[in-house]
Design a protein around this motif. Structure first.
Motif, mmCIF file in Angstrom:
data_model
loop_
_atom_site.group_PDB
_atom_site.id
_atom_site.type_symbol
_atom_site.label_atom_id
_atom_site.label_comp_id
_atom_site.label_asym_id
_atom_site.label_seq_id
_atom_site.Cartn_x
_atom_site.Cartn_y
_atom_site.Cartn_z
ATOM 1 N N GLY A 120 0.808 -1.208 0.000
ATOM 2 C CA GLY A 120 0.000 0.000 0.000
ATOM 3 C C GLY A 120 0.837 1.251 0.000
ATOM 4 N N THR A 121 0.147 2.375 -0.040
ATOM 5 C CA THR A 121 0.778 3.690 0.029
ATOM 6 C C THR A 121 0.105 4.501 1.130
ATOM 7 O OG1 THR A 121 1.197 3.627 -2.354
ATOM 8 C CG2 THR A 121 1.338 5.779 -1.278
ATOM 9 N N PRO A 122 0.780 4.692 2.260
ATOM 10 C CA PRO A 122 2.165 4.287 2.545
ATOM 11 C C PRO A 122 2.257 2.808 2.927
ATOM 12 C CG PRO A 122 1.237 5.355 4.464
ATOM 13 C CD PRO A 122 0.180 5.443 3.390
ATOM 14 N N GLY A 123 3.495 2.289 2.894
ATOM 15 C CA GLY A 123 3.743 0.921 3.339
ATOM 16 C C GLY A 123 3.892 0.890 4.851
ATOM 17 N N LYS A 124 3.218 -0.057 5.489
ATOM 18 C CA LYS A 124 3.220 -0.119 6.953
ATOM 19 C C LYS A 124 3.844 -1.402 7.463
ATOM 20 C CE LYS A 124 -0.960 2.731 7.489
ATOM 21 N NZ LYS A 124 -2.322 2.794 8.059
ATOM 22 N N ILE A 125 4.173 -1.381 8.749
ATOM 23 C CA ILE A 125 4.540 -2.583 9.493
ATOM 24 C C ILE A 125 3.496 -2.765 10.586
ATOM 25 C CG2 ILE A 125 6.251 -3.721 10.934
ATOM 26 C CD1 ILE A 125 8.391 -1.987 9.634
ATOM 27 N N HIS A 126 2.869 -3.939 10.614
ATOM 28 C CA HIS A 126 1.917 -4.268 11.672
ATOM 29 C C HIS A 126 2.633 -5.127 12.707
ATOM 30 C CE1 HIS A 126 -1.851 -2.870 9.663
ATOM 31 N NE2 HIS A 126 -1.059 -2.984 8.603
ATOM 32 N N VAL A 127 2.532 -4.752 13.970
ATOM 33 C CA VAL A 127 3.182 -5.463 15.063
ATOM 34 C C VAL A 127 2.099 -6.098 15.925
ATOM 35 C CG1 VAL A 127 4.818 -5.300 16.973
ATOM 36 C CG2 VAL A 127 5.057 -3.769 15.003
ATOM 37 N N PHE A 128 2.034 -7.438 15.890
ATOM 38 C CA PHE A 128 0.984 -8.173 16.601
ATOM 39 C C PHE A 128 1.557 -8.894 17.817
ATOM 40 C CE2 PHE A 128 -0.547 -8.131 12.175
ATOM 41 C CZ PHE A 128 -1.841 -7.649 12.364
ATOM 42 N N PRO A 129 0.737 -9.064 18.871
ATOM 43 C CA PRO A 129 1.164 -9.962 19.950
ATOM 44 C C PRO A 129 1.270 -11.373 19.386
ATOM 45 C CG PRO A 129 -1.145 -9.309 20.229
ATOM 46 C CD PRO A 129 -0.589 -8.470 19.121
ATOM 47 N N SER A 130 2.362 -12.036 19.661
ATOM 48 C CA SER A 130 2.686 -13.257 18.923
ATOM 49 C C SER A 130 1.772 -14.437 19.229
ATOM 50 C CB SER A 130 4.140 -13.656 19.188
ATOM 51 O OG SER A 130 4.345 -13.856 20.573
ATOM 52 N N GLN A 131 1.149 -14.475 20.384
ATOM 53 C CA GLN A 131 0.315 -15.622 20.710
ATOM 54 C C GLN A 131 -1.090 -15.512 20.140
ATOM 55 O OE1 GLN A 131 1.497 -18.413 22.256
ATOM 56 N NE2 GLN A 131 3.450 -17.344 22.021
ATOM 57 N N SER A 132 -1.653 -14.302 20.156
ATOM 58 C CA SER A 132 -3.063 -14.141 19.766
ATOM 59 C C SER A 132 -3.263 -13.499 18.398
ATOM 60 C CB SER A 132 -3.789 -13.296 20.819
ATOM 61 O OG SER A 132 -3.260 -11.972 20.833
ATOM 62 N N LEU A 133 -2.280 -12.744 17.917
ATOM 63 C CA LEU A 133 -2.422 -11.940 16.697
ATOM 64 C C LEU A 133 -3.626 -11.000 16.796
ATOM 65 C CD1 LEU A 133 -1.724 -14.586 13.884
ATOM 66 C CD2 LEU A 133 -0.102 -13.063 15.032
ATOM 67 N N SER B 130 -5.937 -7.868 16.947
ATOM 68 C CA SER B 130 -5.881 -6.507 16.411
ATOM 69 C C SER B 130 -5.993 -5.468 17.527
ATOM 70 C CB SER B 130 -7.016 -6.297 15.404
ATOM 71 O OG SER B 130 -6.861 -7.139 14.295
ATOM 72 N N ASP B 131 -6.707 -5.822 18.595
ATOM 73 C CA ASP B 131 -6.900 -4.874 19.701
ATOM 74 C C ASP B 131 -5.584 -4.525 20.384
ATOM 75 O OD1 ASP B 131 -9.608 -4.930 19.193
ATOM 76 O OD2 ASP B 131 -10.017 -6.486 20.696
ATOM 77 N N SER B 132 -4.642 -5.461 20.362
ATOM 78 C CA SER B 132 -3.350 -5.231 21.032
ATOM 79 C C SER B 132 -2.224 -4.976 20.042
ATOM 80 C CB SER B 132 -3.000 -6.452 21.897
ATOM 81 O OG SER B 132 -4.022 -6.730 22.820
ATOM 82 N N SER B 133 -2.581 -4.772 18.784
ATOM 83 C CA SER B 133 -1.556 -4.583 17.758
ATOM 84 C C SER B 133 -1.276 -3.101 17.523
ATOM 85 C CB SER B 133 -1.995 -5.227 16.445
ATOM 86 O OG SER B 133 -3.087 -4.534 15.891
ATOM 87 N N THR B 134 -0.180 -2.845 16.831
ATOM 88 C CA THR B 134 0.223 -1.490 16.467
ATOM 89 C C THR B 134 0.641 -1.487 15.007
ATOM 90 O OG1 THR B 134 1.044 -1.084 18.705
ATOM 91 C CG2 THR B 134 1.785 0.418 16.998
ATOM 92 N N ALA B 135 0.329 -0.419 14.315
ATOM 93 C CA ALA B 135 0.784 -0.258 12.928
ATOM 94 C C ALA B 135 1.587 1.029 12.821
ATOM 95 C CB ALA B 135 -0.400 -0.224 11.967
ATOM 96 N N VAL B 136 2.753 0.950 12.192
ATOM 97 C CA VAL B 136 3.582 2.139 11.990
ATOM 98 C C VAL B 136 3.810 2.337 10.497
ATOM 99 C CG1 VAL B 136 4.737 1.981 14.214
ATOM 100 C CG2 VAL B 136 5.716 0.800 12.252
ATOM 101 N N VAL B 137 3.804 3.584 10.086
ATOM 102 C CA VAL B 137 4.129 3.908 8.689
ATOM 103 C C VAL B 137 5.634 3.773 8.529
ATOM 104 C CG1 VAL B 137 4.147 5.696 6.931
ATOM 105 C CG2 VAL B 137 2.147 5.430 8.414
#
Length: 398
Positions: free
Chosen positions: A232-245, A247-254
């Motif tokens: 996408g534009t912009p390209g992001k990195i999604h950071v998920f909690p590794s056990q549950s994945l 979305s409520d506990s995840s973060t996305a950074v541009v």
């Protein structure tokens, strides 16, 4: 030279320079080149000595150059899907039969093979003899590289769910208990490989459907988060909690102006690196999700990158750029950017040594010429010229 050094050190003290606290350390090796580094804000004082050694190693600053280059002999020209170090040997998956090859890089022998078309193959980070592979058709294989016939698991995940196919990426958790997968449908899956008692098992864990293109993934060094590069534009990195994945506990950074393609995690936990379609490489602080610095040495999309075993060096290649780039992750300095016969399609640092294996895109290699006995060039020169997998060796004390 010493007089000039002491004069500059005294000047730093008088001016109340913010690096004044490190002057005592600098005095132990004061010389004009070192002072030049101190006055250069691009290299922090704590990394000056490392920067100086690396420059000499790569032949910069008048150094002799301690880097040696070699090729993996005996490897038949093939389209590379993936490769990883299995101890001191290379495990390579290719489009052409036999599929997966275990290559002895010292002897130049193809030691063992496994049939199939495997998109990704990676070794257990805690056991170099155990490897996992995933196929486009949905097959998952966990096997011992010391045997060509025995597998720990060899299953068709498509039988569990029709969506579990067309896999692209596989990555191990740092504790070797889980494997993350993703596919062309932008689904992320976790596989659990151990019971609570530590016995082998294979169970489907959490899964996540993404509403954007999913590219490479890495686990944080602690194993508590899974980083997912997306398009996408912009390209992001999604950071998920590794056990549950979740979305409520995840973060996305541009991360990039355009698609984030590649990711690599520093084994020491200090950095995560990302490469994008905007020709930039970004270095991230994984604890605070802050971009520490960016590198702009590429002119094409950065499609693969990796850290060396102690996290001090970062190497990358791109899909359309015919060169290999190596920078210092701590120093921010460019140490090597050498031309290659074709774009670097895969690269992996040895998990314990400063040895980098990188594979070239076979489809963009020059055609192998017919052997002309009038050609006075040695057979070794021709072999190097046509090699697909190359090795770059750096002294381990750096």
């Amino acid at each position: 030279q010493n007089t000039n050094s002491h004069f500059l050190l005294s000047l730093l003290r008088c001016l109340g320079h913010p690096w004044n606290c490190r002057v005592r350390t600098v005095e132990m090796a004061a010389h004009s080149a070192l002072i030049g580094h101190i006055l250069d804000p691009l290299v922090e004082p704590m990394h000056v000595d490392s920067d100086h050694k690396l420059e000499k190693c790569f032949g910069a600053s008048g150094g002799s150059g301690d880097v040696t280059r070699d090729i993996v002999r005996g490897f038949r020209r093939s389209t590379l899907y993936d490769m990883d170090w299995a101890g001191d040997k290379l495990l390579v998956s290719t489009k052409d039969s036999p599929g997966i090859r275990l290559q002895d890089v010292e002897r130049g022998d193809e030691e063992r093979t496994w049939q199939g078309e495997w998109m990704n193959v990676r070794c257990d980070p805690n056991n170099p003899f155990i490897a996992a592979a995933i196929s486009w058709s949905g097959k998952f294989k966990l096997f011992d590289t010391r045997s060509a016939s025995q597998s720990i698991f060899d299953v068709d995940l498509k039988k569990t769910s029709n969506t579990m196919k067309e896999f692209l990426v596989l990555c191990w958790s740092p504790d070797s208990k889980h494997i993350a997968l993703n596919n062309r449908s932008d689904q992320v899956y976790l596989l659990n490989l151990r019971t609570a008692k530590g016995d082998n098992c294979l169970r489907l864990g959490a899964s996540k459907g993404m509403n954007t293109e999913v590219n490479q993934m890495v686990w944080s060094a602690e194993g508590d988060t899974l980083w997912v590069a997306t398009g996408g534009t912009p390209g992001k990195i999604h950071v998920f909690p590794s056990q549950s994945l979740s979305s409520d506990s995840s973060t996305a950074v541009v991360a990039h102006q355009h698609t984030t393609i590649s990711l690599a995690a520093d084994p020491t936990g200090k950095y995560v690196a990302s490469g994008g379609a905007d020709c930039l490489v970004a270095l991230w602080d994984p604890k605070h999700l802050i971009c520490r610095q960016t590198f702009g040495h590429a002119v094409q999309a950065v499609t693969n990158l990796d850290f060396n075993h102690n996290g001090t060096l970062l190497a990358w290649g791109g899909s359309g750029e015919k060169n290999l780039t190596i920078v210092g992750s701590d120093t921010g300095a460019l140490y090597d950017q050498e031309s290659t016969a074709a774009p670097v399609q895969q690269l992996r640092w040895h998990p314990k040594k400063n040895v980098l294996a990188y594979g070239l895109n076979a489809s963009q290699m020059p055609e192998e010429p017919r052997r002309d006995f009038r050609d006075r060039r040695s057979s070794e020169f021709r072999e190097r010229e046509n090699a697909i997998i190359h090795l770059l060796k750096i002294p381990d004390h750096l």
